[in-house]
Write an enzyme that holds these catalytic residues in place. Structure first.
Site, PDB file in Angstrom:
ATOM      1  N   ASP A 229       0.876  -1.174   0.000  1.00 18.28           N
ATOM      2  CA  ASP A 229       0.000   0.000   0.000  1.00 18.28           C
ATOM      3  C   ASP A 229       0.912   1.222   0.000  1.00 18.28           C
ATOM      4  OD1 ASP A 229      -1.775   2.039   0.299  1.00 18.28           O
ATOM      5  OD2 ASP A 229      -2.727   1.277   2.128  1.00 18.28           O
TER       6      ASP A 229
ATOM      7  N   ASP B 268      -8.110   2.680  -2.598  1.00 18.22           N
ATOM      8  CA  ASP B 268      -8.587   2.898  -1.231  1.00 18.22           C
ATOM      9  C   ASP B 268      -9.073   4.342  -1.126  1.00 18.22           C
ATOM     10  OD1 ASP B 268      -8.948   3.145   1.487  1.00 18.22           O
ATOM     11  OD2 ASP B 268      -6.876   2.815   2.053  1.00 18.22           O
TER      12      ASP B 268
END
Ligand code: PGA
Ligand code: ZN
Length: 430
Positions: free
Chosen positions: A245, A315
């Site tokens: 991420d 996200d």
């Protein structure tokens, strides 16, 4: 499955999350005396369009982070509106919350107030229906155990002094069962600790339970994970793959992505190049938020280029919100949506976004927040969706391990019906 049991009491209170910050816990009591509760997590690297997490702003309490206003909304506004509703009508409960709030981003009541209530209602309704939460939410077909994506190296806003990129994850997709996958990941995590000790490097933990190593470059983190996987006796790519991420919004300075550790800044095209390069040289199956959350054009470009080779997860781009996902599908941005219930504020809206994603051929990765509680609902949510992926941090710290332990219990209770998603969860879909 309708029950005649209705909601008798809804009680909010201020409790603490894993960073010691206040958060909302809600208890719902039904008129037959059944009781359940839920607690709400909190992010640190939040997307710009997430639903509002209502904080008091009173600098004399918890540096402004108190949630007494949200708690008051639960007790004084929400409780009277829900009292008497059937507990198992989740759609109606959530529609009532949405109407009472009356805004697009829960700006009146606070998503911490609405999610706490929504989730506590689902939990108590599951109980009176004599169903585990994953069955109550997902029905008879819920039987797929997700691949645990273990965030074992923390950086960015979750680990001061660590890598610029926020999360480096182990993805044990080659295991035959969830229980074995967790073991692969845990053994590799412990081996990683040994490696750090050998290098006289600190073994302190970041917010999600991963180590926060001091490295010479971000790529060095990938090298360390490869080494740990092999030393633990696993085959990189076959048994355990990798995921990152980037949390790129946190890197954004003056129109570029700044990698402080390496003393350089990258353009969007260079970030895409970095993903391409690493996808060739490492068994990288998923990259999350590698670009700014308003850069739809470059997300489309990245997906065109690499979407067949790997998972590209949005996200901050989608913030679990159906309307942003609609835009993403139309513009062919990403092929995976991160699902975090507190980004939208009700169970129904969370399920709607996830189901739309799955039917459009996107994968869903159910995720915790960096500020967590002992609430394990996201474990059940991942199984309810049969989506095959969850990230709940490293296998360390009680609030992270609680989610993985809940999945072990679910797998055990399903017996022969349980299926581990494994590599199938990462087959490119679009
Ligand atoms: P957060 O980070 O919970 O601090 O927002 C998690 C993530 O970015 O996935
Ligand atoms: Zn993220």
């Amino acid at each position: 499955m309708a029950t005649s049991v209705s909601i008798a009491r809804v009680l909010g209170e201020e409790v603490l999350d894993s960073r010691g910050n206040p958060t909302v816990q809600v208890t719902v009591v039904l008129d037959d005396g059944s009781l359940s509760r839920a607690a709400v997590p909190s992010g640190a690297s939040t997307g710009g369009s997430e639903a509002l997490e209502l904080r008091d702003g009173d600098q004399h309490r918890y540096a402004g982070k108190g949630v007494t206003k949200a708690v008051r909304h639960v007790n004084e506004l929400i409780a009277p509106a829900l009292t008497g509703l059937p507990a198992d009508d989740q759609w109606r409960i959530d529609a009532t919350l949405i109407e009472l709030d009356g805004t697009d981003f829960k700006s009146r009541l606070g998503s911490n107030a609405t999610l706490g209530v929504s989730l506590a209602c689902a939990r108590v309704a599951a109980q009176v229906c004599h169903l585990p939460l994953f069955r109550y939410l997902g029905g008879d077909h819920a039987h797929v155990l997700p691949v645990p994506m273990l965030n074992v190296l923390n950086g960015g806003s979750h680990g001061n002094g660590g890598p610029d990129l926020q999360e480096f994850m182990l993805v044990p997709l080659g295991a035959p069962t969830f229980r074995e996958a967790l073991r692969y990941g845990v053994e590799t995590y412990h081996t990683l600790r040994e490696l750090l000790v050998e290098h006289h490097a600190p073994t302190n933990l970041g917010d999600e339970g991963g180590f926060v190593p001091m490295l010479s470059s971000n790529e060095a983190a990938l090298g360390m994970l490869m080494q740990a996987i092999e030393r633990a006796g696993y085959r990189p790519g076959e048994d355990i793959a990798l995921a990152i991420d980037f949390a790129a919004a946190g890197l954004w300075h003056d129109g570029q992505y700044r990698l402080d550790l390496e003393g350089r800044s990258l353009s969007a095209a260079e970030m895409i190049g970095l993903c391409r390069d690493w996808s060739v040289r490492y068994p990288l199956v998923s990259v999350e938020d590698p670009l700014m959350d308003n850069d739809w054009d470059n997300y489309a470009e990245l997906t065109r280029e690499l979407g067949n080779a790997m998972q590209i997860a949005g996200d901050d781009l989608f913030v679990s919100n159906r309307s942003f996902l609609v835009k993403g599908i139309a513009q062919r941005c990403c092929n995976c949506v991160i699902i975090k219930p507190n980004q939208v504020g009700t169970v129904t809206e969370t399920l709607n976004t996830a189901r739309m994603a799955l039917s459009a051929g996107y994968s869903c990765l159910v995720a915790h927040r960096s500020g967590e509680t002992e609430d394990t609902s996201i474990a059940d949510l991942a199984v309810a969706l049969n989506c095959g992926q969850i990230k709940a941090g490293a296998p360390a710290r009680g609030e992270r391990v609680a989610k993985y332990n809940r999945l072990l219990t679910i797998e055990g209770s399903l017996g022969a019906a349980a299926r581990y998603a494994g590599r199938d969860a990462f087959r490119p879909r679009r």
